[in-house]
Scaffold this motif. Structure first.
Motif, PDB file in Angstrom:
ATOM      1  N   ARG A  19       9.506  -3.899  -2.564  1.00 50.25           N
ATOM      2  CA  ARG A  19       8.206  -4.459  -2.955  1.00 50.25           C
ATOM      3  C   ARG A  19       7.459  -4.978  -1.728  1.00 50.25           C
ATOM      4  O   ARG A  19       6.248  -4.751  -1.571  1.00 50.25           O
ATOM      5  CB  ARG A  19       8.413  -5.586  -3.974  1.00 50.25           C
ATOM      6  N   TYR A  20       8.192  -5.679  -0.889  1.00 44.95           N
ATOM      7  CA  TYR A  20       7.587  -6.182   0.342  1.00 44.95           C
ATOM      8  C   TYR A  20       7.038  -5.035   1.195  1.00 44.95           C
ATOM      9  O   TYR A  20       5.877  -5.055   1.634  1.00 44.95           O
ATOM     10  CB  TYR A  20       8.627  -6.981   1.121  1.00 44.95           C
ATOM     11  N   ARG A  21       7.869  -4.018   1.431  1.00 46.74           N
ATOM     12  CA  ARG A  21       7.451  -2.888   2.270  1.00 46.74           C
ATOM     13  C   ARG A  21       6.240  -2.182   1.683  1.00 46.74           C
ATOM     14  O   ARG A  21       5.326  -1.777   2.403  1.00 46.74           O
ATOM     15  CB  ARG A  21       8.617  -1.900   2.416  1.00 46.74           C
ATOM     16  N   SER A  22       6.212  -2.022   0.367  1.00 49.39           N
ATOM     17  CA  SER A  22       5.107  -1.323  -0.279  1.00 49.39           C
ATOM     18  C   SER A  22       3.803  -2.093  -0.161  1.00 49.39           C
ATOM     19  O   SER A  22       2.744  -1.510   0.103  1.00 49.39           O
ATOM     20  CB  SER A  22       5.429  -1.075  -1.757  1.00 49.39           C
ATOM     21  N   ILE A  23       3.859  -3.404  -0.361  1.00 48.18           N
ATOM     22  CA  ILE A  23       2.639  -4.209  -0.232  1.00 48.18           C
ATOM     23  C   ILE A  23       2.120  -4.148   1.211  1.00 48.18           C
ATOM     24  O   ILE A  23       0.915  -4.017   1.443  1.00 48.18           O
ATOM     25  CB  ILE A  23       2.906  -5.662  -0.658  1.00 48.18           C
ATOM     26  N   TYR A  83       7.060   1.904  -5.893  1.00 46.14           N
ATOM     27  CA  TYR A  83       6.267   0.699  -5.655  1.00 46.14           C
ATOM     28  C   TYR A  83       4.967   0.999  -4.919  1.00 46.14           C
ATOM     29  O   TYR A  83       3.950   0.320  -5.137  1.00 46.14           O
ATOM     30  CB  TYR A  83       7.107  -0.331  -4.887  1.00 46.14           C
ATOM     31  N   ASN A  84       4.962   2.011  -4.062  1.00 45.98           N
ATOM     32  CA  ASN A  84       3.705   2.407  -3.423  1.00 45.98           C
ATOM     33  C   ASN A  84       2.662   2.798  -4.466  1.00 45.98           C
ATOM     34  O   ASN A  84       1.492   2.419  -4.377  1.00 45.98           O
ATOM     35  CB  ASN A  84       3.937   3.582  -2.469  1.00 45.98           C
ATOM     36  N   LYS A  85       3.095   3.568  -5.468  1.00 42.94           N
ATOM     37  CA  LYS A  85       2.184   3.974  -6.531  1.00 42.94           C
ATOM     38  C   LYS A  85       1.713   2.769  -7.335  1.00 42.94           C
ATOM     39  O   LYS A  85       0.525   2.638  -7.664  1.00 42.94           O
ATOM     40  CB  LYS A  85       2.892   4.973  -7.456  1.00 42.94           C
ATOM     41  N   LEU A  86       2.655   1.862  -7.650  1.00 46.13           N
ATOM     42  CA  LEU A  86       2.318   0.667  -8.418  1.00 46.13           C
ATOM     43  C   LEU A  86       1.275  -0.178  -7.705  1.00 46.13           C
ATOM     44  O   LEU A  86       0.247  -0.556  -8.289  1.00 46.13           O
ATOM     45  CB  LEU A  86       3.586  -0.166  -8.655  1.00 46.13           C
ATOM     46  N   TYR A  87       1.496  -0.469  -6.430  1.00 41.65           N
ATOM     47  CA  TYR A  87       0.584  -1.363  -5.709  1.00 41.65           C
ATOM     48  C   TYR A  87      -0.720  -0.659  -5.330  1.00 41.65           C
ATOM     49  O   TYR A  87      -1.757  -1.316  -5.183  1.00 41.65           O
ATOM     50  CB  TYR A  87       1.281  -1.963  -4.489  1.00 41.65           C
ATOM     51  N   GLN A  88      -0.678   0.657  -5.190  1.00 39.67           N
ATOM     52  CA  GLN A  88      -1.918   1.381  -4.952  1.00 39.67           C
ATOM     53  C   GLN A  88      -2.820   1.282  -6.183  1.00 39.67           C
ATOM     54  O   GLN A  88      -4.040   1.071  -6.079  1.00 39.67           O
ATOM     55  CB  GLN A  88      -1.638   2.856  -4.643  1.00 39.67           C
ATOM     56  N   ASN A  89      -2.232   1.396  -7.372  1.00 37.38           N
ATOM     57  CA  ASN A  89      -2.992   1.236  -8.616  1.00 37.38           C
ATOM     58  C   ASN A  89      -3.550  -0.181  -8.733  1.00 37.38           C
ATOM     59  O   ASN A  89      -4.694  -0.382  -9.168  1.00 37.38           O
ATOM     60  CB  ASN A  89      -2.114   1.552  -9.828  1.00 37.38           C
ATOM     61  N   ILE A  90      -2.741  -1.161  -8.368  1.00 39.50           N
ATOM     62  CA  ILE A  90      -3.199  -2.555  -8.420  1.00 39.50           C
ATOM     63  C   ILE A  90      -4.347  -2.781  -7.440  1.00 39.50           C
ATOM     64  O   ILE A  90      -5.346  -3.429  -7.755  1.00 39.50           O
ATOM     65  CB  ILE A  90      -2.025  -3.513  -8.114  1.00 39.50           C
ATOM     66  N   LYS A  91      -4.211  -2.199  -6.238  1.00 31.28           N
ATOM     67  CA  LYS A  91      -5.263  -2.335  -5.240  1.00 31.28           C
ATOM     68  C   LYS A  91      -6.561  -1.697  -5.728  1.00 31.28           C
ATOM     69  O   LYS A  91      -7.639  -2.289  -5.587  1.00 31.28           O
ATOM     70  CB  LYS A  91      -4.823  -1.672  -3.931  1.00 31.28           C
ATOM     71  N   GLU A  92      -6.455  -0.534  -6.322  1.00 32.57           N
ATOM     72  CA  GLU A  92      -7.644   0.169  -6.814  1.00 32.57           C
ATOM     73  C   GLU A  92      -8.298  -0.612  -7.956  1.00 32.57           C
ATOM     74  O   GLU A  92      -9.533  -0.707  -8.035  1.00 32.57           O
ATOM     75  CB  GLU A  92      -7.289   1.576  -7.283  1.00 32.57           C
ATOM     76  N   SER A  93      -7.488  -1.147  -8.852  1.00 33.10           N
ATOM     77  CA  SER A  93      -8.035  -1.870 -10.005  1.00 33.10           C
ATOM     78  C   SER A  93      -8.646  -3.203  -9.596  1.00 33.10           C
ATOM     79  O   SER A  93      -9.479  -3.759 -10.324  1.00 33.10           O
ATOM     80  CB  SER A  93      -6.942  -2.112 -11.058  1.00 33.10           C
ATOM     81  N   GLY A  94      -8.242  -3.702  -8.425  1.00 35.42           N
ATOM     82  CA  GLY A  94      -8.761  -4.994  -7.972  1.00 35.42           C
ATOM     83  C   GLY A  94     -10.051  -4.905  -7.201  1.00 35.42           C
ATOM     84  O   GLY A  94     -10.647  -5.923  -6.831  1.00 35.42           O
ATOM     85  N   LYS A  95     -10.505  -3.709  -6.952  1.00 35.92           N
ATOM     86  CA  LYS A  95     -11.742  -3.529  -6.177  1.00 35.92           C
ATOM     87  C   LYS A  95     -12.969  -3.882  -7.026  1.00 35.92           C
ATOM     88  O   LYS A  95     -13.006  -3.667  -8.204  1.00 35.92           O
ATOM     89  CB  LYS A  95     -11.869  -2.095  -5.684  1.00 35.92           C
ATOM     90  N   PHE A 135      -3.244 -18.289  -3.330  1.00 33.94           N
ATOM     91  CA  PHE A 135      -2.069 -18.363  -4.210  1.00 33.94           C
ATOM     92  C   PHE A 135      -0.818 -18.002  -3.437  1.00 33.94           C
ATOM     93  O   PHE A 135      -0.799 -17.045  -2.656  1.00 33.94           O
ATOM     94  CB  PHE A 135      -2.209 -17.414  -5.407  1.00 33.94           C
ATOM     95  N   MET A 136       0.235 -18.789  -3.698  1.00 34.93           N
ATOM     96  CA  MET A 136       1.565 -18.447  -3.219  1.00 34.93           C
ATOM     97  C   MET A 136       2.564 -19.003  -4.228  1.00 34.93           C
ATOM     98  O   MET A 136       2.498 -20.165  -4.611  1.00 34.93           O
ATOM     99  CB  MET A 136       1.833 -19.007  -1.834  1.00 34.93           C
ATOM    100  N   LYS A 193      -3.956  -9.388 -10.561  1.00 33.96           N
ATOM    101  CA  LYS A 193      -5.056  -9.972  -9.803  1.00 33.96           C
ATOM    102  C   LYS A 193      -4.530 -10.800  -8.634  1.00 33.96           C
ATOM    103  O   LYS A 193      -5.097 -10.787  -7.547  1.00 33.96           O
ATOM    104  CB  LYS A 193      -5.917 -10.842 -10.720  1.00 33.96           C
ATOM    105  N   LEU A 194      -3.429 -11.507  -8.882  1.00 32.53           N
ATOM    106  CA  LEU A 194      -2.853 -12.329  -7.819  1.00 32.53           C
ATOM    107  C   LEU A 194      -2.389 -11.477  -6.645  1.00 32.53           C
ATOM    108  O   LEU A 194      -2.597 -11.838  -5.492  1.00 32.53           O
ATOM    109  CB  LEU A 194      -1.684 -13.153  -8.374  1.00 32.53           C
ATOM    110  N   VAL A 195      -1.775 -10.335  -6.948  1.00 26.68           N
ATOM    111  CA  VAL A 195      -1.323  -9.435  -5.886  1.00 26.68           C
ATOM    112  C   VAL A 195      -2.520  -8.900  -5.119  1.00 26.68           C
ATOM    113  O   VAL A 195      -2.542  -8.880  -3.880  1.00 26.68           O
ATOM    114  CB  VAL A 195      -0.504  -8.266  -6.463  1.00 26.68           C
ATOM    115  N   SER A 196      -3.542  -8.463  -5.838  1.00 24.93           N
ATOM    116  CA  SER A 196      -4.712  -7.855  -5.217  1.00 24.93           C
ATOM    117  C   SER A 196      -5.454  -8.830  -4.307  1.00 24.93           C
ATOM    118  O   SER A 196      -5.927  -8.456  -3.231  1.00 24.93           O
ATOM    119  CB  SER A 196      -5.662  -7.344  -6.305  1.00 24.93           C
ATOM    120  N   LYS A 197      -5.539 -10.090  -4.731  1.00 23.86           N
ATOM    121  CA  LYS A 197      -6.294 -11.083  -3.972  1.00 23.86           C
ATOM    122  C   LYS A 197      -5.446 -11.835  -2.949  1.00 23.86           C
ATOM    123  O   LYS A 197      -5.994 -12.475  -2.052  1.00 23.86           O
ATOM    124  CB  LYS A 197      -6.942 -12.087  -4.930  1.00 23.86           C
ATOM    125  N   ASN A 198      -4.125 -11.763  -3.104  1.00 22.31           N
ATOM    126  CA  ASN A 198      -3.236 -12.536  -2.224  1.00 22.31           C
ATOM    127  C   ASN A 198      -2.060 -11.682  -1.746  1.00 22.31           C
ATOM    128  O   ASN A 198      -0.894 -12.063  -1.927  1.00 22.31           O
ATOM    129  CB  ASN A 198      -2.710 -13.767  -2.975  1.00 22.31           C
TER     130      ASN A 198
END
Length: 297
Positions: free
Chosen positions: A249-253, A285-297, A178-179, A217-222
């Motif tokens: 957002r870019y830096r956090s991802i 954003y670090n907290k946001l994307y860390q939560n997304i990463k964890e939920s995507g596992k 996805f992009m 899901k898109l963030v976690s997988k892509n």
């Protein structure tokens, strides 16, 4: 020779192609080719399209490729396009009966102008326009400038001059499927303005089901694809705060997903002010994307 390529990327959508096919058969102007790029469907898409071809009602070109995501199908669609104009129509949407006639008429009236293409309106199947008015006094605008400078909201129909877009492709990241489309459209913003038209030529079904949940899901997988999108938006946004948010957002991802910045090709021309000011937003954003990463596992 046909004037317009109606490009449809599709994946396991045989069940809904009939609506689009029927709308194309009903066109009042037949100077178009329906170019279908099948992104590795496992349903009966190929059989369905072969049935359409056998009916010989409209000109159809069908290509099947290995599954790689809509953006890779789009890349192939641009490569295969041999008409003057290119419009992407999703497999579950349709065109109004006069859509091709309107496109060709407007194009012929302005074909000597330096334009990237034309913006038209979309409407829901029940006739609603889900977009804001055009900026007052503006009838030509950059393809992404409409959103970044004038804060336009809503989806539009984008008809592009093929000769302008053939050098450009979505980046393809191995293992990601996805992009977001803004990456491609931001690439085109500098070429020439788009002509704004108020005609609604595209009909779609508006669904309120959770894009937000799907976005996680898109963030976690892509993550690379999303990082590229945020970096592109940071470049094209006009306001300082908007630039800072996108760059944060870019830096956090990059941080959370441990991405290789050599793949991303950082935009060094972003100002030191943007890069420095964005640091204040990183904890959020670090907290946001860390939560997304964890939920995507």
């Amino acid at each position: 020779m046909k004037m317009v390529t109606v490009f449809t990327p599709t994946y396991n959508r045989a069940y809904c192609l009939d609506r689009l096919y029927e709308s194309l058969c009903q066109q009042t102007e037949h100077s178009f080719t329906w170019l279908i790029v099948d992104d590795g469907s496992k349903d009966n898409t190929e059989e369905t399209v072969n049935r359409y071809i056998a009916e010989r009602k409209i000109d159809i070109r069908y290509y099947k490729k290995e599954n790689g995501g809509k953006h890779t199908a789009h890349n192939l669609g641009v490569e295969l396009c041999d008409t003057e104009l290119f419009i992407c129509v999703d497999s579950d949407d349709k065109l109004t009966p006069n859509a091709i006639e309107v496109i060709v008429s407007v194009y012929r009236a302005h074909q000597d102008e330096n334009l990237l293409g034309m913006y038209f309106r979309k409407k829901t199947l029940d006739g609603r326009l889900l977009s804001t008015p055009y900026p007052a006094g503006i009838d030509r605008v950059g393809i992404s400038e409409l959103y970044h400078r004038y804060r336009f909201q809503g989806d539009m129909v984008i008809v592009l001059k093929t000769e302008c877009i053939t050098p450009y492709r979505f980046p393809v990241i191995k293992g990601e499927r996805f992009m977001t489309e803004v990456v491609f459209y931001n690439m085109l913003n500098h070429i020439a303005p788009m002509l704004l038209r108020d005609e609604a030529i595209y009909e779609f079904e508006y669904l309120e089901d959770g894009y937000t949940q799907n976005a996680k899901k898109l963030v976690s997988k892509n993550p690379y694809g999303m990082a590229i999108a945020y970096l592109s938006e940071a470049k094209h946004e006009k306001g300082l705060m908007a630039k800072c948010k996108q760059y944060a957002r870019y830096r956090s991802i990059v941080n959370v997903f441990s991405l290789d910045k050599r793949v991303l090709r950082d935009y060094n021309h972003l100002s030191v002010l943007v890069k420095t000011a964005s640091l204040a937003l990183l904890p959020h954003y670090n907290k946001l994307y860390q939560n997304i990463k964890e939920s995507g596992k």
